[in-house]
Design a protein around this motif. Structure first.
Motif, PDB file in Angstrom:
ATOM      1  N   HIS A 130      10.966 -27.807   2.109  1.00  0.00           N
ATOM      2  CA  HIS A 130       9.872 -27.141   2.368  1.00  0.00           C
ATOM      3  C   HIS A 130      10.565 -26.643   3.497  1.00  0.00           C
ATOM      4  O   HIS A 130      10.563 -27.619   4.652  1.00  0.00           O
ATOM      5  N   ALA A 160       3.182 -26.714  -6.779  1.00  0.00           N
ATOM      6  CA  ALA A 160       5.241 -26.937  -7.264  1.00  0.00           C
ATOM      7  C   ALA A 160       5.449 -27.915  -7.269  1.00  0.00           C
ATOM      8  O   ALA A 160       5.085 -28.674  -7.827  1.00  0.00           O
ATOM      9  N   ASP A 203       8.027 -22.736  -7.819  1.00  0.00           N
ATOM     10  CA  ASP A 203       6.430 -22.749  -6.904  1.00  0.00           C
ATOM     11  C   ASP A 203       5.201 -23.166  -7.646  1.00  0.00           C
ATOM     12  O   ASP A 203       4.306 -23.303  -7.581  1.00  0.00           O
TER      13      ASP A 203
END
Length: 404
Positions: A123, A284, A338
């Motif tokens: 991320h 996610a 997500d």
């Protein structure tokens, strides 16, 4: 291996340049090349020659010297032209292959060996940049950021363009699929957007993923560099800084089977791996689609099939295999999401493309739409599907859902 390579020769290379009705003959002479590459053989496999790819990166800018003769005269003797051509070649080659960027040369067919599978998601939050270079006449720039992982052939992630500023604020989030957290690098490039011509790179930086702790957010302020070449004197020039937030989220341990090798296309029975639905419907994750192959697909005009995967408006294509009704692709595609796609479908279509120019160059050989709720609930589905709009055609698809 990091050998020093020097090569010199006088090959007989002739190039014809055609400008309208004018033809110009150009001769390339006295070629000399000096480079310092890093050559990596990976991944290692138990099949001869024991590695799948040769990966080549340049550790510093290459030296390339040659002469160009037009109508018998050496045009490289024109004042200023020689240096311009030299610097242009260095810049172009370095932008493609200067470490950690690389040239990957396949040696073994990926379908014959175990493929590297995703092990987690990186991320990335691009927060802001400060004190960027002034590129416009007004002393400003139009910056944006491109993100990618070393050794990854997926398209780069890109932020929005911030107009007329040297202190852009983005606060934009991205997800990148990680396969080798101990060896991969995050590549960060900051560019100045231009309406006409190529976009200028304001600076770049790399960050090794092995410095991240799993599931911990790390905020970084990185100095931007001209290149990763430590001998480049331009790296001493201040190019500004960029602020990022990074978090590496490995997949859950209960799905070790997800990182196993791809199965080869065969007529084996379908398999479904079950797991708790309470775990499946939260968080996610990564949707993995492996298209092994098809059988008895037939077009009315040509049979050069390839697989087309359509999900949420995004399209991915496999390689095209010529002149066959039973293609074997053995290709995998990933989508980072997500939320679990419990109420969505994915479309897998077999297309054929004419290899020569002509009308009606593309043709559908059949398709299937797969509900993803069962994939999310079970974790994995491996089945053959009968193709809609095809008389006998079938396609072999495996789908996996992995949460982080």
């Amino acid at each position: 291996m990091e050998p020093a390579i020097k090569w010199a020769g006088n090959p007989d290379i002739l190039v014809t340049v055609k400008l309208s009705s004018l033809r110009i003959l150009i001769q390339l002479v006295d070629i000399q090349i000096e480079a310092a590459p890093r050559i990596t053989l990976k991944p290692l496999v138990p099949t001869f020659p024991c590695f799948t790819n040769i990966v080549v990166s340049l550790m510093e800018k290459p030296q390339v010297d040659f002469g160009l003769k037009v109508l018998g005269g050496d045009v490289m003797s024109i004042p200023g032209l020689y240096r311009y051509v030299q610097e242009t070649i260095k810049k172009q080659v370095s932008s493609l292959y200067l470490w950690p960027r690389c040239l990957e040369i396949p040696i073994l067919d990926a379908s014959t060996v175990a493929a590297k599978k995703p092990v987690g998601i990186l991320h990335v939050r691009v927060v802001r940049a400060m004190k960027l270079l002034k590129m416009d006449l007004l002393g400003l720039s139009d910056p944006y950021v491109k993100l990618s992982l070393s050794g990854d052939r997926l398209p780069t992630k890109k932020t929005t363009i911030k107009k007329k500023t040297l202190y852009p604020e983005w606060n934009e989030n991205f997800k990148l699929i990680v396969k080798e957290p101990q060896s991969q690098f995050l590549l960060i490039d900051v560019y100045d957007w231009d309406k006409v011509g190529a976009h200028d790179r304001l600076g770049m930086q790399v960050y090794p993923l092995k410095l991240l702790n799993a599931n911990e957010t790390k905020e970084l302020t990185l100095d931007l560099l001209k290149s990763t070449d430590i001998t480049d004197l331009h790296n001493k020039k201040q190019r500004g800084q960029i602020v990022l937030e990074l978090r590496y989220a490995p997949f859950r341990e209960d799905s070790a089977s997800f990182s196993g090798p791809l199965d080869r296309f065969s007529r084996k029975a379908s398999r479904i791996d079950t797991k708790s639905s309470s775990e499946s419907y939260s968080g996610a994750g990564l949707l993995s689609v492996t298209v092994y192959g098809a059988e008895d697909v037939e077009g009315s005009r040509h049979n050069n099939p390839y697989a087309l995967i359509i999900f949420r408006g995004e399209k991915r294509k496999s390689k095209m295999i010529r002149r066959t009704r039973d293609p074997a692709w053995n290709e995998e595609f990933q989508f980072t999401l997500d939320e679990p796609p419990v109420s969505e479908k994915i479309r897998v279509e077999v297309m054929s493309k004419r290899t020569r120019f002509g009308l009606q160059s593309k043709e559908s050989l059949g398709y299937v739409e797969i509900n993803l709720a069962d994939v999310v609930n079970n974790g994995r589905m491996n089945e053959k599907y009968h193709l809609i709009d095809s008389k006998y055609g079938q396609i072999h698809v495996e789908l996996r859902w992995k949460t982080v």
